[in-house]
Write a protein that holds these residues in place. Structure first.
Motif, PDB file in Angstrom:
ATOM      1  N   THR A 155       0.827  -1.212   0.000  1.00 31.73           N
ATOM      2  CA  THR A 155       0.000   0.000   0.000  1.00 31.73           C
ATOM      3  C   THR A 155       0.860   1.260   0.000  1.00 31.73           C
ATOM      4  O   THR A 155       0.642   2.185  -0.794  1.00 31.73           O
ATOM      5  CB  THR A 155      -0.931   0.000   1.220  1.00 31.73           C
ATOM      6  N   HIS A 156       1.856   1.293   0.877  1.00 27.80           N
ATOM      7  CA  HIS A 156       2.728   2.477   0.943  1.00 27.80           C
ATOM      8  C   HIS A 156       3.486   2.668  -0.364  1.00 27.80           C
ATOM      9  O   HIS A 156       3.559   3.789  -0.890  1.00 27.80           O
ATOM     10  CB  HIS A 156       3.707   2.330   2.098  1.00 27.80           C
ATOM     11  N   MET A 157       4.034   1.587  -0.903  1.00 25.80           N
ATOM     12  CA  MET A 157       4.813   1.697  -2.141  1.00 25.80           C
ATOM     13  C   MET A 157       3.949   2.171  -3.295  1.00 25.80           C
ATOM     14  O   MET A 157       4.390   2.999  -4.111  1.00 25.80           O
ATOM     15  CB  MET A 157       5.462   0.361  -2.476  1.00 25.80           C
ATOM     16  N   ALA A 158       2.719   1.682  -3.385  1.00 28.59           N
ATOM     17  CA  ALA A 158       1.833   2.111  -4.464  1.00 28.59           C
ATOM     18  C   ALA A 158       1.582   3.610  -4.395  1.00 28.59           C
ATOM     19  O   ALA A 158       1.594   4.317  -5.415  1.00 28.59           O
ATOM     20  CB  ALA A 158       0.520   1.345  -4.391  1.00 28.59           C
ATOM     21  N   LYS A 159       1.363   4.127  -3.204  1.00 31.66           N
ATOM     22  CA  LYS A 159       1.130   5.563  -3.035  1.00 31.66           C
ATOM     23  C   LYS A 159       2.356   6.372  -3.444  1.00 31.66           C
ATOM     24  O   LYS A 159       2.250   7.437  -4.069  1.00 31.66           O
ATOM     25  CB  LYS A 159       0.746   5.864  -1.588  1.00 31.66           C
ATOM     26  N   VAL A 160       3.544   5.861  -3.093  1.00 31.19           N
ATOM     27  CA  VAL A 160       4.777   6.564  -3.449  1.00 31.19           C
ATOM     28  C   VAL A 160       4.997   6.537  -4.958  1.00 31.19           C
ATOM     29  O   VAL A 160       5.351   7.551  -5.579  1.00 31.19           O
ATOM     30  CB  VAL A 160       5.975   5.933  -2.712  1.00 31.19           C
ATOM     31  N   LEU A 161       4.767   5.383  -5.586  1.00 34.35           N
ATOM     32  CA  LEU A 161       5.004   5.235  -7.024  1.00 34.35           C
ATOM     33  C   LEU A 161       4.079   6.123  -7.857  1.00 34.35           C
ATOM     34  O   LEU A 161       4.416   6.479  -8.989  1.00 34.35           O
ATOM     35  CB  LEU A 161       4.818   3.776  -7.436  1.00 34.35           C
ATOM     36  N   TYR A 162       2.931   6.456  -7.299  1.00 35.88           N
ATOM     37  CA  TYR A 162       1.951   7.276  -8.023  1.00 35.88           C
ATOM     38  C   TYR A 162       2.543   8.615  -8.444  1.00 35.88           C
ATOM     39  O   TYR A 162       2.102   9.218  -9.429  1.00 35.88           O
ATOM     40  CB  TYR A 162       0.728   7.476  -7.137  1.00 35.88           C
ATOM     41  N   GLN A 163       3.543   9.087  -7.736  1.00 31.22           N
ATOM     42  CA  GLN A 163       4.209  10.330  -8.101  1.00 31.22           C
ATOM     43  C   GLN A 163       4.955  10.197  -9.425  1.00 31.22           C
ATOM     44  O   GLN A 163       5.054  11.147 -10.201  1.00 31.22           O
ATOM     45  CB  GLN A 163       5.181  10.765  -6.998  1.00 31.22           C
ATOM     46  N   TRP A 164       5.484   9.015  -9.692  1.00 27.54           N
ATOM     47  CA  TRP A 164       6.274   8.798 -10.906  1.00 27.54           C
ATOM     48  C   TRP A 164       5.413   8.360 -12.093  1.00 27.54           C
ATOM     49  O   TRP A 164       5.753   8.647 -13.231  1.00 27.54           O
ATOM     50  CB  TRP A 164       7.371   7.771 -10.647  1.00 27.54           C
ATOM     51  N   LYS A 166       1.098   7.581 -13.148  1.00 21.18           N
ATOM     52  CA  LYS A 166      -0.313   7.394 -12.823  1.00 21.18           C
ATOM     53  C   LYS A 166      -0.862   6.111 -13.452  1.00 21.18           C
ATOM     54  O   LYS A 166      -1.956   5.668 -13.113  1.00 21.18           O
ATOM     55  CB  LYS A 166      -1.129   8.598 -13.305  1.00 21.18           C
ATOM     56  N   ASP A 167      -0.115   5.529 -14.386  1.00 19.57           N
ATOM     57  CA  ASP A 167      -0.517   4.272 -15.042  1.00 19.57           C
ATOM     58  C   ASP A 167       0.115   3.118 -14.272  1.00 19.57           C
ATOM     59  O   ASP A 167       1.167   2.588 -14.635  1.00 19.57           O
ATOM     60  CB  ASP A 167      -0.063   4.272 -16.497  1.00 19.57           C
ATOM     61  N   LEU A 168      -0.539   2.749 -13.173  1.00 16.71           N
ATOM     62  CA  LEU A 168       0.047   1.798 -12.227  1.00 16.71           C
ATOM     63  C   LEU A 168      -0.936   0.669 -11.920  1.00 16.71           C
ATOM     64  O   LEU A 168      -2.112   0.919 -11.646  1.00 16.71           O
ATOM     65  CB  LEU A 168       0.416   2.530 -10.938  1.00 16.71           C
ATOM     66  N   ILE A 169      -0.430  -0.548 -11.962  1.00 15.60           N
ATOM     67  CA  ILE A 169      -1.197  -1.724 -11.570  1.00 15.60           C
ATOM     68  C   ILE A 169      -0.460  -2.424 -10.437  1.00 15.60           C
ATOM     69  O   ILE A 169       0.739  -2.674 -10.542  1.00 15.60           O
ATOM     70  CB  ILE A 169      -1.398  -2.696 -12.750  1.00 15.60           C
ATOM     71  N   VAL A 170      -1.180  -2.712  -9.364  1.00 17.22           N
ATOM     72  CA  VAL A 170      -0.597  -3.407  -8.213  1.00 17.22           C
ATOM     73  C   VAL A 170      -0.990  -4.878  -8.286  1.00 17.22           C
ATOM     74  O   VAL A 170      -2.180  -5.213  -8.332  1.00 17.22           O
ATOM     75  CB  VAL A 170      -1.090  -2.799  -6.885  1.00 17.22           C
ATOM     76  N   CYS A 171       0.009  -5.756  -8.292  1.00 13.85           N
ATOM     77  CA  CYS A 171      -0.216  -7.202  -8.347  1.00 13.85           C
ATOM     78  C   CYS A 171       0.253  -7.829  -7.036  1.00 13.85           C
ATOM     79  O   CYS A 171       1.423  -7.689  -6.667  1.00 13.85           O
ATOM     80  CB  CYS A 171       0.539  -7.826  -9.513  1.00 13.85           C
ATOM     81  N   THR A 172      -0.653  -8.516  -6.356  1.00 13.95           N
ATOM     82  CA  THR A 172      -0.321  -9.090  -5.050  1.00 13.95           C
ATOM     83  C   THR A 172      -0.045 -10.592  -5.122  1.00 13.95           C
ATOM     84  O   THR A 172       0.168 -11.220  -4.087  1.00 13.95           O
ATOM     85  CB  THR A 172      -1.450  -8.828  -4.050  1.00 13.95           C
ATOM     86  N   ASN A 173      -0.061 -11.157  -6.331  1.00 15.31           N
ATOM     87  CA  ASN A 173       0.284 -12.577  -6.541  1.00 15.31           C
ATOM     88  C   ASN A 173      -0.536 -13.511  -5.646  1.00 15.31           C
ATOM     89  O   ASN A 173      -0.002 -14.417  -4.996  1.00 15.31           O
ATOM     90  CB  ASN A 173       1.779 -12.800  -6.293  1.00 15.31           C
ATOM     91  N   GLY A 174      -1.824 -13.262  -5.603  1.00 15.80           N
ATOM     92  CA  GLY A 174      -2.720 -14.136  -4.859  1.00 15.80           C
ATOM     93  C   GLY A 174      -2.878 -13.807  -3.391  1.00 15.80           C
ATOM     94  O   GLY A 174      -3.673 -14.444  -2.696  1.00 15.80           O
ATOM     95  N   LYS A 175      -2.141 -12.826  -2.901  1.00 15.03           N
ATOM     96  CA  LYS A 175      -2.207 -12.471  -1.476  1.00 15.03           C
ATOM     97  C   LYS A 175      -3.246 -11.371  -1.248  1.00 15.03           C
ATOM     98  O   LYS A 175      -3.379 -10.457  -2.052  1.00 15.03           O
ATOM     99  CB  LYS A 175      -0.838 -11.995  -0.979  1.00 15.03           C
ATOM    100  N   ARG A 176      -3.977 -11.450  -0.129  1.00 13.92           N
ATOM    101  CA  ARG A 176      -4.954 -10.421   0.243  1.00 13.92           C
ATOM    102  C   ARG A 176      -4.289  -9.487   1.251  1.00 13.92           C
ATOM    103  O   ARG A 176      -4.410  -9.672   2.459  1.00 13.92           O
ATOM    104  CB  ARG A 176      -6.202 -11.079   0.841  1.00 13.92           C
ATOM    105  N   ILE A 177      -3.568  -8.505   0.745  1.00 17.44           N
ATOM    106  CA  ILE A 177      -2.743  -7.669   1.617  1.00 17.44           C
ATOM    107  C   ILE A 177      -3.143  -6.202   1.583  1.00 17.44           C
ATOM    108  O   ILE A 177      -2.560  -5.393   2.304  1.00 17.44           O
ATOM    109  CB  ILE A 177      -1.249  -7.786   1.237  1.00 17.44           C
ATOM    110  N   ILE A 178      -4.141  -5.858   0.772  1.00 16.94           N
ATOM    111  CA  ILE A 178      -4.576  -4.471   0.676  1.00 16.94           C
ATOM    112  C   ILE A 178      -5.996  -4.372   1.220  1.00 16.94           C
ATOM    113  O   ILE A 178      -6.882  -5.122   0.809  1.00 16.94           O
ATOM    114  CB  ILE A 178      -4.516  -3.976  -0.780  1.00 16.94           C
TER     115      ILE A 178
END
Length: 301
Positions: A155-164, A166-178
């Motif tokens: 979650t934190h990394m996704a928010k940080v990456l949004y600055q670089w 806006k075309d961002l997809i987060v893949c959790t590889n089957g994990k329920r972590i968000i």
């Protein structure tokens, strides 16, 4: 011969510590087994005057600087054991069985990474997939990116990456972590979440092209980031009795001292700050100042 300080680890923290102690005329050996965590890195960024330097170039520049100071030696040896022989002496044993004695020891061994369990990820790591946006985000700015994460840093990394990008997809590889709340927030920002298990990554010559999922779906991406799990690369500090923080870093004070008198730590191994070249070098500087201060006070005690 009794060393005043032995430095274990030849990354930026250990190298900068050696430089500072050399300038203080201290008798030092830096032990470097040449197994850096950033071996896959093509360029290092964020270090003023050295932006874009390769790890090999940085190491060569550092060695040139250190060679100016005759009291410092660099040995390509792996330290496998450190024991406290007395209040003023440590014994260090190399992989080859050589023994060295030192009054102080700086542990600057870095960290070991465990990447997400995704087929093919190491083919792209360090080329088009990275772990630090401050180091490599600029080169991937405004591009279609993926964040692959199996841990609670997603979650934190996704928010940080949004600055670089806006075309961002987060893949959790089957994990329920968000959390549901963060999923809703990301949806509002246009950040997509894919919780399906990843079958493999696809691309040529280290350049990511597709993320392919177990259900057969695919997404096109040109690069991205991961959140690796970080751990100590060996048990040297643990065997000495050093205390660790909840995130697995060696606990130090403002001058790099651990809870074990005579043992100091610097760089990524402390996990006290983001793992960047310039920060690790700064910590090496501080630990060296701690060593020099304590040796000086002991001489006058």
């Amino acid at each position: 011969m009794m060393l005043e300080c032995a430095i274990i680890g030849g990354g930026p923290a250990g190298l900068n510590a050696a430089l500072v102690l050399g300038r203080a005329k201290r008798n030092v050996i830096l032990f470097d087994n040449n197994q850096p965590r950033n071996a896959v890195t093509q360029e290092s960024h964020g270090f003023i005057t050295r932006d874009g330097v390769t790890p090999r170039e940085f190491r060569n520049f550092a060695h040139q600087d250190i060679r100016k100071y005759p009291s410092v030696k660099i040995k390509e040896l792996k330290i496998v054991k450190v024991t406290k022989e007395s209040n003023s002496m440590f014994q260090l044993v190399t992989h080859e069985g050589e023994i060295y004695l030192s009054k102080k020891v700086i542990i600057a061994i870095g960290l070991k990474e465990r990447l997400p369990n995704v087929k093919g990820i190491r083919d792209f790591y360090g080329k088009s997939i990275f772990n630090c946006p401050y180091c490599d985000g600029w080169e991937l700015r405004d591009q279609p990116l993926v964040l692959i994460s199996e841990n609670n840093h997603a979650t934190h990394m996704a928010k940080v990456l949004y600055q670089w990008s806006k075309d961002l997809i987060v893949c959790t590889n089957g994990k329920r972590i968000i959390s549901d709340a963060d999923v809703q927030l990301f949806n509002e920002k246009g950040i997509r979440i894919k919780q399906q298990q990843i079958a493999k990554l696809s691309g040529l010559d280290g350049k990511l092209e597709k993320v392919i999922f177990e259900d057969g779906t695919e997404i096109d991406r040109v690069g991205g980031f991961v959140t690796p799990d970080l751990e100590q690369p060996n048990n040297l500090a643990q065997a000495l009795g050093c205390e660790f923080s909840e995130n697995g870093g060696i606990i130090i004070d403002s001058l790099g001292r651990t809870n074990v008198e005579g043992i100091y730590a610097a760089g990524d191994t402390t996990l006290a700050a983001p793992t960047q070249l310039v920060i690790a070098a700064s910590e090496g500087n501080r630990a060296a100042m701690g060593v020099n201060y304590d040796l000086t006070m002991e001489e006058f005690s």
